[in-house]
Design an enzyme around this catalytic site. Structure first.
Site, short mmCIF file in Angstrom:
data_model
loop_
_atom_site.label_atom_id
_atom_site.label_comp_id
_atom_site.label_asym_id
_atom_site.label_seq_id
_atom_site.Cartn_x
_atom_site.Cartn_y
_atom_site.Cartn_z
N TRP A 1 0.83 -1.22 0.00
CA TRP A 1 0.00 0.00 0.00
C TRP A 1 0.85 1.26 0.00
CZ3 TRP A 1 -4.35 -0.78 -2.06
CH2 TRP A 1 -4.94 -2.04 -1.93
N ASP B 1 -1.77 6.36 6.55
CA ASP B 1 -2.83 5.52 5.99
C ASP B 1 -3.16 4.45 7.03
OD1 ASP B 1 -4.42 3.69 4.74
OD2 ASP B 1 -3.02 3.23 3.11
N LYS C 1 -12.70 -2.17 6.88
CA LYS C 1 -12.02 -3.14 7.75
C LYS C 1 -12.52 -2.97 9.19
CE LYS C 1 -8.44 -2.36 4.46
NZ LYS C 1 -8.41 -3.59 3.72
#
Ligand code: PMP
Length: 360
Positions: free
Chosen positions: A102, A172, A196
């Protein structure tokens, strides 16, 4: 009711209590005669839902008053571009830590807009470790520093917050937000896709310190401009109303369960016992340096990968699903976010021990 233990990395499990409450309120929300999905986002009922959700998130994370909380769309991936557009208007340089899949994506997108300086890179170690605390040198003239506190695929998590001095730190937190208490005041910007630990996909949370607003590049699209969104209370256009409502139910649920202090204790215990089960059996292996193992995403390999398919099939028959690793790494991955009950982790460990006995 047949609920499985779903180890998906996201969209992931939601608390059953939240789902049943949403079901009960689905067709007629609190006597309004309509579903939350059917309400005007500017009507008093939805505005009440939206404000309550924000208030509960502020309480959960102890968000200081000088931070705005935005409820946006487009996922964390949209923010990969929004970050340089909003913050990269000074020197036009930004520091990035490259610690996994990511981070790679965030860097790729940022390069369209700013000069990216990669100040730490664990790719040579296959993203199985992290820079030690204090090891990374940051550029004093960078507009911001970006990192990914928890890398969802490799399963590495920073046990510390990098000290970037006066340079705003951007995180993030997609796969770690709400998993434990954090000191929000250490960050310039925190952002996360919801699917999530927060709620359904379609909602993205951005928490931004107020002094960082209003500095965006001139050509920043309105929808990506945090100041525009903050000014409009995240309703510059029609927000993802139902996902916002669901997130609000999750926040309320977490507060009732004792907040992030309590979640942190449970999550640490869940992760510790799963890693102990992996380390304690030669049949399984986790490649991540122990100090940097994620509490949320636990990848593991079988000693004999020709048994992967059998492992997944047998696990599935016992209601343990979505254990397959990311297609880029293979093997297995158990994502054990807040809504994964401890009993689900216990059931997985029990299954793993039994499977190793039978096939080892
Ligand atoms: N960052 C991290 C750490 C992630 O885990 C994910 C999704 N798995 C993303 C970004 C991308 O999120 P989205 O799909 O919301 O764009």
């Amino acid at each position: 009711m047949a609920r499985v233990y779903n180890f998906s990395a996201g969209p992931a499990m939601l608390p059953t209590e939240v789902l049943t409450r949403a079901r009960d309120e689905m067709v007629d929300y609190q006597g309004t005669g309509m579903s939350v999905m059917e309400m005007s986002h500017r009507g008093k009922h939805f505005v009440g839902i939206a404000e309550q959700a924000e208030a509960n998130l502020r309480k959960l994370m102890n968000i200081p008053d000088n931070y705005k909380v935005l409820f946006l769309q487009g996922g964390a991936s949209t923010q990969f571009g929004a970050i340089p557009l909003n913050l990269g208007n000074g020197s036009g340089k930004a520091d990035y830590l490259n610690t996994g899949h990511w981070s790679v994506k965030a860097i790729k997108e940022a390069k369209r807009f700013v000069d990216v300086n990669v100040v730490a890179d664990t790719k040579p170690e296959n993203f199985t470790t992290l820079p030690a605390e204090g090891e990374t040198t940051f550029s004093p003239d960078a507009d911001y520093v970006h990192y990914t506190p928890n890398e969802t695929i490799a399963g590495v998590e920073f046990p510390y917050i990098p000290d970037t001095g006066d340079v705003p730190l951007v995180a993030d937190m997609s796969s770690t937000i709400l998993s434990r208490p954090i000191d929000v005041s250490k960050f310039g910007v925190i952002y996360a896709g919801a699917q999530k630990n927060i709620g359904p996909a379609g909602l993205t949370i951005v928490i931004v310190r107020e002094d960082l607003l209003g500095k965006s590049r001139e050509n920043t699209p309105a929808m990506l401009d945090w100041a525009t969104q903050a000014e409009a209370d995240s309703m510059y256009n029609t927000p993802p109303t139902y996902a916002w409502y669901m997130a609000g139910l999750v926040f309320e649920h977490l507060l009732a369960k004792g907040g992030l202090e309590e979640m942190g204790k449970i999550n640490e215990r869940k992760a510790e016992k799963l890693y102990a089960a992996i380390d304690g059996n030669d049949f399984y292996r986790n490649p991540v340096e122990p100090a940097y193992r994620s509490w949320m995403n636990v990848p593991f390999m079988l000693a004999d990968d020709s048994l992967d398919k059998t492992f997944l099939e047998e696990a599935g028959r016992q209601g343990l699903v979505t254990l397959n690793g990311h297609r880029s790494v293979g093997g297995m991955r158990a994502s054990i976010y807040n809504a994964m009950p401890e009993a689900g982790v216990d059931a997985l460990i029990h299954f793993m021990n039994d499977f190793a006995k039978r096939h080892g």
